[in-house]
Write a protein that holds these residues in place. Structure first.
Motif, PDB file in Angstrom:
ATOM      1  N   LYS A 324       0.837  -1.199   0.000  1.00 21.89           N
ATOM      2  CA  LYS A 324       0.000   0.000   0.000  1.00 21.89           C
ATOM      3  C   LYS A 324       0.870   1.247   0.000  1.00 21.89           C
ATOM      4  CE  LYS A 324      -3.879   2.388   0.637  1.00 21.89           C
ATOM      5  NZ  LYS A 324      -5.032   2.348  -0.270  1.00 21.89           N
ATOM      6  N   THR A 325       0.703   2.107  -1.015  1.00 20.75           N
ATOM      7  CA  THR A 325       1.437   3.367  -1.043  1.00 20.75           C
ATOM      8  C   THR A 325       0.468   4.534  -1.213  1.00 20.75           C
ATOM      9  OG1 THR A 325       1.829   3.148  -3.424  1.00 20.75           O
ATOM     10  CG2 THR A 325       3.576   2.376  -1.945  1.00 20.75           C
ATOM     11  N   VAL A 326       0.797   5.642  -0.562  1.00 19.12           N
ATOM     12  CA  VAL A 326       0.001   6.868  -0.632  1.00 19.12           C
ATOM     13  C   VAL A 326       0.952   8.018  -0.949  1.00 19.12           C
ATOM     14  CG1 VAL A 326      -1.535   8.440   0.616  1.00 19.12           C
ATOM     15  CG2 VAL A 326      -1.592   5.983   1.125  1.00 19.12           C
ATOM     16  N   ALA A 327       0.623   8.815  -1.963  1.00 17.80           N
ATOM     17  CA  ALA A 327       1.482   9.936  -2.339  1.00 17.80           C
ATOM     18  C   ALA A 327       0.685  11.228  -2.341  1.00 17.80           C
ATOM     19  CB  ALA A 327       2.101   9.707  -3.724  1.00 17.80           C
ATOM     20  N   MET A 328       1.248  12.271  -1.723  1.00 11.14           N
ATOM     21  CA  MET A 328       0.651  13.593  -1.836  1.00 11.14           C
ATOM     22  C   MET A 328       1.182  14.221  -3.124  1.00 11.14           C
ATOM     23  SD  MET A 328       0.264  16.570   1.023  1.00 11.14           S
ATOM     24  CE  MET A 328       1.986  17.071   1.133  1.00 11.14           C
ATOM     25  N   VAL A 329       0.250  14.536  -4.028  1.00 11.06           N
ATOM     26  CA  VAL A 329       0.621  15.099  -5.331  1.00 11.06           C
ATOM     27  C   VAL A 329      -0.152  16.399  -5.504  1.00 11.06           C
ATOM     28  CG1 VAL A 329       0.723  14.701  -7.821  1.00 11.06           C
ATOM     29  CG2 VAL A 329       0.999  12.777  -6.248  1.00 11.06           C
ATOM     30  N   VAL A 335      -0.983  13.938 -11.520  1.00  8.78           N
ATOM     31  CA  VAL A 335      -1.916  12.950 -10.975  1.00  8.78           C
ATOM     32  C   VAL A 335      -2.065  11.753 -11.906  1.00  8.78           C
ATOM     33  CG1 VAL A 335      -4.321  12.529 -10.349  1.00  8.78           C
ATOM     34  CG2 VAL A 335      -3.169  14.571  -9.511  1.00  8.78           C
ATOM     35  N   ASN A 336      -2.326  12.017 -13.194  1.00  8.76           N
ATOM     36  CA  ASN A 336      -2.496  10.906 -14.145  1.00  8.76           C
ATOM     37  C   ASN A 336      -1.226  10.079 -14.261  1.00  8.76           C
ATOM     38  OD1 ASN A 336      -5.178  11.415 -14.773  1.00  8.76           O
ATOM     39  ND2 ASN A 336      -4.681  12.819 -16.428  1.00  8.76           N
ATOM     40  N   MET A 337      -0.069  10.752 -14.216  1.00  7.35           N
ATOM     41  CA  MET A 337       1.190  10.019 -14.289  1.00  7.35           C
ATOM     42  C   MET A 337       1.335   9.098 -13.084  1.00  7.35           C
ATOM     43  SD  MET A 337       5.091  11.447 -14.401  1.00  7.35           S
ATOM     44  CE  MET A 337       5.101  11.890 -12.670  1.00  7.35           C
ATOM     45  N   ALA A 338       1.013   9.615 -11.911  1.00  8.73           N
ATOM     46  CA  ALA A 338       1.119   8.810 -10.691  1.00  8.73           C
ATOM     47  C   ALA A 338       0.207   7.591 -10.767  1.00  8.73           C
ATOM     48  CB  ALA A 338       0.778   9.661  -9.474  1.00  8.73           C
ATOM     49  N   GLU A 339      -0.999   7.783 -11.321  1.00  9.66           N
ATOM     50  CA  GLU A 339      -1.932   6.659 -11.434  1.00  9.66           C
ATOM     51  C   GLU A 339      -1.445   5.645 -12.459  1.00  9.66           C
ATOM     52  OE1 GLU A 339      -5.566   8.608 -12.268  1.00  9.66           O
ATOM     53  OE2 GLU A 339      -6.073   8.877 -10.173  1.00  9.66           O
ATOM     54  N   SER A 340      -0.879   6.122 -13.551  1.00  6.09           N
ATOM     55  CA  SER A 340      -0.385   5.194 -14.575  1.00  6.09           C
ATOM     56  C   SER A 340       0.783   4.365 -14.057  1.00  6.09           C
ATOM     57  CB  SER A 340       0.033   5.964 -15.834  1.00  6.09           C
ATOM     58  OG  SER A 340       1.181   6.750 -15.577  1.00  6.09           O
ATOM     59  N   LEU A 341       1.500   4.905 -13.076  1.00  2.00           N
ATOM     60  CA  LEU A 341       2.609   4.170 -12.465  1.00  2.00           C
ATOM     61  C   LEU A 341       2.131   3.263 -11.336  1.00  2.00           C
ATOM     62  CD1 LEU A 341       5.212   7.076 -12.317  1.00  2.00           C
ATOM     63  CD2 LEU A 341       5.280   5.080 -13.819  1.00  2.00           C
ATOM     64  N   ASP A 342       0.804   3.238 -11.125  1.00  2.00           N
ATOM     65  CA  ASP A 342       0.203   2.348 -10.127  1.00  2.00           C
ATOM     66  C   ASP A 342       0.653   2.692  -8.713  1.00  2.00           C
ATOM     67  OD1 ASP A 342      -1.704   0.441  -9.852  1.00  2.00           O
ATOM     68  OD2 ASP A 342      -0.350  -1.266  -9.970  1.00  2.00           O
ATOM     69  N   ILE A 343       0.681   3.997  -8.413  1.00  2.00           N
ATOM     70  CA  ILE A 343       1.135   4.443  -7.100  1.00  2.00           C
ATOM     71  C   ILE A 343       0.207   3.962  -5.992  1.00  2.00           C
ATOM     72  CG2 ILE A 343       1.429   6.499  -5.634  1.00  2.00           C
ATOM     73  CD1 ILE A 343       3.750   5.942  -7.487  1.00  2.00           C
ATOM     74  N   GLY A 344      -1.091   4.049  -6.205  1.00  2.00           N
ATOM     75  CA  GLY A 344      -2.047   3.692  -5.153  1.00  2.00           C
ATOM     76  C   GLY A 344      -2.951   4.869  -4.873  1.00  2.00           C
ATOM     77  N   THR A 345      -3.012   5.295  -3.629  1.00  2.00           N
ATOM     78  CA  THR A 345      -3.880   6.409  -3.252  1.00  2.00           C
ATOM     79  C   THR A 345      -3.157   7.737  -3.481  1.00  2.00           C
ATOM     80  OG1 THR A 345      -5.010   5.070  -1.582  1.00  2.00           O
ATOM     81  CG2 THR A 345      -5.207   7.456  -1.374  1.00  2.00           C
ATOM     82  N   ILE A 346      -3.812   8.649  -4.220  1.00  2.00           N
ATOM     83  CA  ILE A 346      -3.257   9.974  -4.492  1.00  2.00           C
ATOM     84  C   ILE A 346      -4.020  10.995  -3.653  1.00  2.00           C
ATOM     85  CG2 ILE A 346      -2.715  11.686  -6.268  1.00  2.00           C
ATOM     86  CD1 ILE A 346      -1.352   8.998  -6.734  1.00  2.00           C
ATOM     87  N   VAL A 347      -3.288  11.850  -2.944  1.00  4.50           N
ATOM     88  CA  VAL A 347      -3.908  12.883  -2.112  1.00  4.50           C
ATOM     89  C   VAL A 347      -3.531  14.247  -2.669  1.00  4.50           C
ATOM     90  CG1 VAL A 347      -3.998  13.903   0.196  1.00  4.50           C
ATOM     91  CG2 VAL A 347      -3.853  11.427  -0.056  1.00  4.50           C
ATOM     92  N   ASN A 348      -4.544  15.092  -2.894  1.00  5.06           N
ATOM     93  CA  ASN A 348      -4.314  16.446  -3.392  1.00  5.06           C
ATOM     94  C   ASN A 348      -5.130  17.421  -2.547  1.00  5.06           C
ATOM     95  OD1 ASN A 348      -5.136  18.862  -5.181  1.00  5.06           O
ATOM     96  ND2 ASN A 348      -3.360  18.006  -6.239  1.00  5.06           N
ATOM     97  N   LYS A 349      -4.446  18.233  -1.762  1.00  4.04           N
ATOM     98  CA  LYS A 349      -5.131  19.108  -0.806  1.00  4.04           C
ATOM     99  C   LYS A 349      -5.995  20.155  -1.482  1.00  4.04           C
ATOM    100  CE  LYS A 349      -1.373  20.193   1.410  1.00  4.04           C
ATOM    101  NZ  LYS A 349      -0.434  20.828   2.353  1.00  4.04           N
ATOM    102  N   LYS A 350      -5.532  20.690  -2.613  1.00  2.00           N
ATOM    103  CA  LYS A 350      -6.319  21.766  -3.223  1.00  2.00           C
ATOM    104  C   LYS A 350      -7.606  21.224  -3.844  1.00  2.00           C
ATOM    105  CE  LYS A 350      -3.499  21.956  -7.468  1.00  2.00           C
ATOM    106  NZ  LYS A 350      -2.505  22.780  -8.170  1.00  2.00           N
TER     107      LYS A 350
END
Length: 448
Positions: A324-329, A335-350
Motif C-alpha cells: 500500500k502506497t500513498v502519495a501527496m501530489v 496525478v495521471n502520471m502517478a496513477e499510470s505508475l500504479d502508485i495507489g492512493t493519491i492525495v491532493n489538498k487543493k
C-alpha cells in the motif's frame, strides 16, 4: 453567482479555474501580479492586483453583492481579516483558510461566525482524513463514507484475482444484490456503466455498498490475500503528516522520517505517543529504509512538498515489497502520471479544499461533495426536500442528465442501494455520482 476569491495560490487558482468553467461570475484578488497573470489569460474571470484587506478593493470587486467570499492566501491572519471586512461590506457568506489547528475545533465555530467568518477550512485535516481512510483498508484505492458508513463507496483496482471480470454487470449486480457499480475508470476514460458493461483487468471500479457487505466485495475482487496495515512508514514531517499521525488508529505503528532535525524535535513534542516514532533521515535513502524494516511495513506514505519525490519514493517502496502506497501530489498535472505508475492512493489538498468550498455554492441541502481526481468526477450527498422532483417519480422516470447516476440512499440512518424502481422519499440522503456534468444541474431535482 458572484464569487470573490482572495489569494492566487494553489487552492485559489484551482478553484477559480473550476468556477470559471461553470460560468460563475468570478473575481480573483492577489497582491502578486505574476501569480494573477498565470491564471487570467486562459480563463473567463476578472483579476485584481491589490490587497484583499483594502476596503476600496473589496468595494471595487463588488463584495456588497457577493454570494461567496473565499480567502485562501498563505497568511491566515490576512484571510480572517479580509473575511471580516467582506462580511461587514455585505458578502452573504465567507470562507477562510487557516493554519492553526486550534481554530478548527467546534467550540470556536460560533465565535468566528459572529466575527464574520462563516466557515474555516484546514486542507491538512481533509488530507489526513483521506490518508487514514486509505490505510484502514489496504486493498482499496479510495473510500468514501456516507452517514458514518451507512453507505460506503469503494474505489478498487481490478487485478487478475478478481472474480467479476469480463461478465456483464446485469449478471453481477441486480436490484437484490449487495453492491452496485456506479463508475469505472479505464485508462483515461471514465465510464458510467449500463447492464451490458463488462469490467476489465486494471479497471478502477467504484462500488457502492453497505458496511456489512465490505468483506463480500473484498472476496469477489480477489483481495482477501492483502494483509491489513499494521506498520506505516511516513516520509516527510510537515503539517499534513502531523494531522495524519494524530488520526491514524493506535493499532498501527507509525515511523515518520524527516530530514530536518529541528522539525524532528517538534514532531516528538507534538506526537508524544508509544505508537509513533520519529526518525531523522532521508526517506529516499534505501539503506535507511531497510534498516527501519521496510520489508515488514505494509504501507508507505510520502508527504513531502515535492510531487516527484513522493512519486519516486512510493515506486521505491513498492519495489521493496510494500503493498500500500500513498502519495501527496499537489501538482494536478502529475496525478495521471502517478496513477499510470500504479502508485495507489493519491492525495491532493487543493482538490479536497475546492470540493469542500464548491459544496457551499449549491442551493439544495448538500451535506458532502467529493471530487474524485482519478475519475475526474464528483460525488455528492443530497437531501430530498418535501415536494421535490426526485420524490415524485421512480428513479428510472426521473430523466437524470447524461453522466449522472444515483448510487444509493440513507433512510432513517439505514443505507439502501438504489435500482430503477426505487422511490425516493422526502428526507432521504441520496448519493449522486456525476461525470462531466455540473452538480448544479442535479440540485434542482432535490429542491422543493
Amino acid at each position: 453567482m458572484k464569487i470573490i476569491i482572495a489569494g492566487a495560490y494553489a487552492i485559489g487558482t484551482h478553484l477559480a479555474k473550476l468556477l470559471a468553467r461553470t460560468n460563475q461570475d468570478v473575481v480573483l484578488i492577489d497582491e502578486d501580479e505574476e501569480r494573477l497573470s498565470n491564471v487570467s489569460s486562459d480563463y473567463d474571470l476578472m483579476t485584481m492586483h491589490a490587497s484583499p484587506t483594502s476596503v476600496n478593493t473589496l468595494k471595487d470587486a463588488g463584495v456588497g453583492s457577493a454570494d461567496l467570499f473565499i480567502a485562501v492566501t498563505q497568511d491566515e491572519n490576512l484571510n480572517m481579516n479580509s473575511c471580516i471586512l467582506a462580511h461587514a461590506l455585505g458578502a452573504k457568506r465567507t470562507v477562510a483558510r487557516m493554519d492553526n489547528y486550534e481554530y478548527a475545533t467546534p467550540e470556536y465555530r460560533e465565535f468566528f461566525k459572529k466575527l464574520g467568518v462563516d466557515s474555516l477550512i484546514y486542507p491538512e485535516i481533509l488530507a489526513a482524513r483521506d490518508i487514514t481512510n486509505g490505510l484502514k483498508m489496504s486493498w482499496v484505492r479510495q473510500r468514501w463514507d456516507v452517514h458514518d458508513g451507512a453507505l460506503v463507496m469503494l474505489g478498487i483496482k481490478q487485478r487478475e484475482t478478481s472474480q467479476i471480470l469480463d461478465k456483464p454487470l446485469k449478471e453481477l449486480c441486480g436490484p437484490q444484490d449487495p453492491y452496485h457499480v456506479v463508475a469505472i475508470k479505464r485508462g483515461s476514460e471514465t465510464i458510467i456503466p449500463t447492464g451490458d458493461t463488462t469490467l476489465k483487468l486494471y479497471d478502477l471500479v467504484y462500488f457502492m455498498t453497505t458496511k456489512n457487505y465490505i468483506p463480500y466485495i473484498r472476496k469477489i475482487v480477489g483481495k482477501e490475500h492483502y494483509v491489513d496495515v499494521k506498520n506505516v512508514m511516513v516520509m516527510g514531517g510537515g503539517k499534513t503528516a502531523i494531522r495524519a499521525a494524530m488520526t491514524i488508529p493506535e493499532y498501527m505503528d507509525v515511523k515518520i522520517i524527516e530530514s530536518d532535525e529541528r522539525q524532528c524535535e517538534r514532531l516528538n513534542e507534538l506526537l508524544d505517543t508509544d505508537h509513533i516514532m520519529v526518525i531523522n533521515g532521508d526517506g529516499r535513502d534505501i539503506s535507511l529504509l531497510m534498516e527501519e524494516s521496510i520489508k515488514n511495513t505494509q504501507a508507505f506514505v510520502a508527504l513531502t512538498g515535492n510531487a516527484e519525490t513522493n512519486i519516486l519514493a512510493c515506486l521505491t517502496a513498492k519495489r521493496l515489497g510494500v503493498r500500500k502506497t500513498v502519495a501527496m501530489v499537489e501538482n494536478l498535472d502529475y496525478v495521471n502520471m502517478a496513477e499510470s505508475l500504479d502508485i495507489g492512493t493519491i492525495v491532493n489538498k487543493k482538490a479536497l479544499a475546492a470540493s469542500y468550498i464548491y459544496q457551499m455554492m449549491l442551493d439544495a441541502d448538500v451535506q458532502n461533495i467529493r471530487f474524485l481526481m482519478s475519475a475526474n468526477a464528483d460525488v455528492g450527498e443530497f437531501i430530498a426536500q418535501p415536494g421535490s422532483k426526485v420524490t415524485k417519480k421512480k428513479v428510472f422516470e426521473l430523466g437524470l442528465p447524461k453522466g449522472a447516476t444515483i448510487g444509493g440512499l440513507v433512510r432513517q440512518g439505514v443505507g439502501h442501494l438504489v435500482s430503477g424502481g426505487t422511490q425516493i422519499e422526502a428526507g432521504d440522503t441520496v448519493v449522486v455520482f456525476c461525470y462531466d456534468i455540473n452538480m448544479s444541474k442535479i440540485e434542482k431535482y432535490f429542491k422543493d
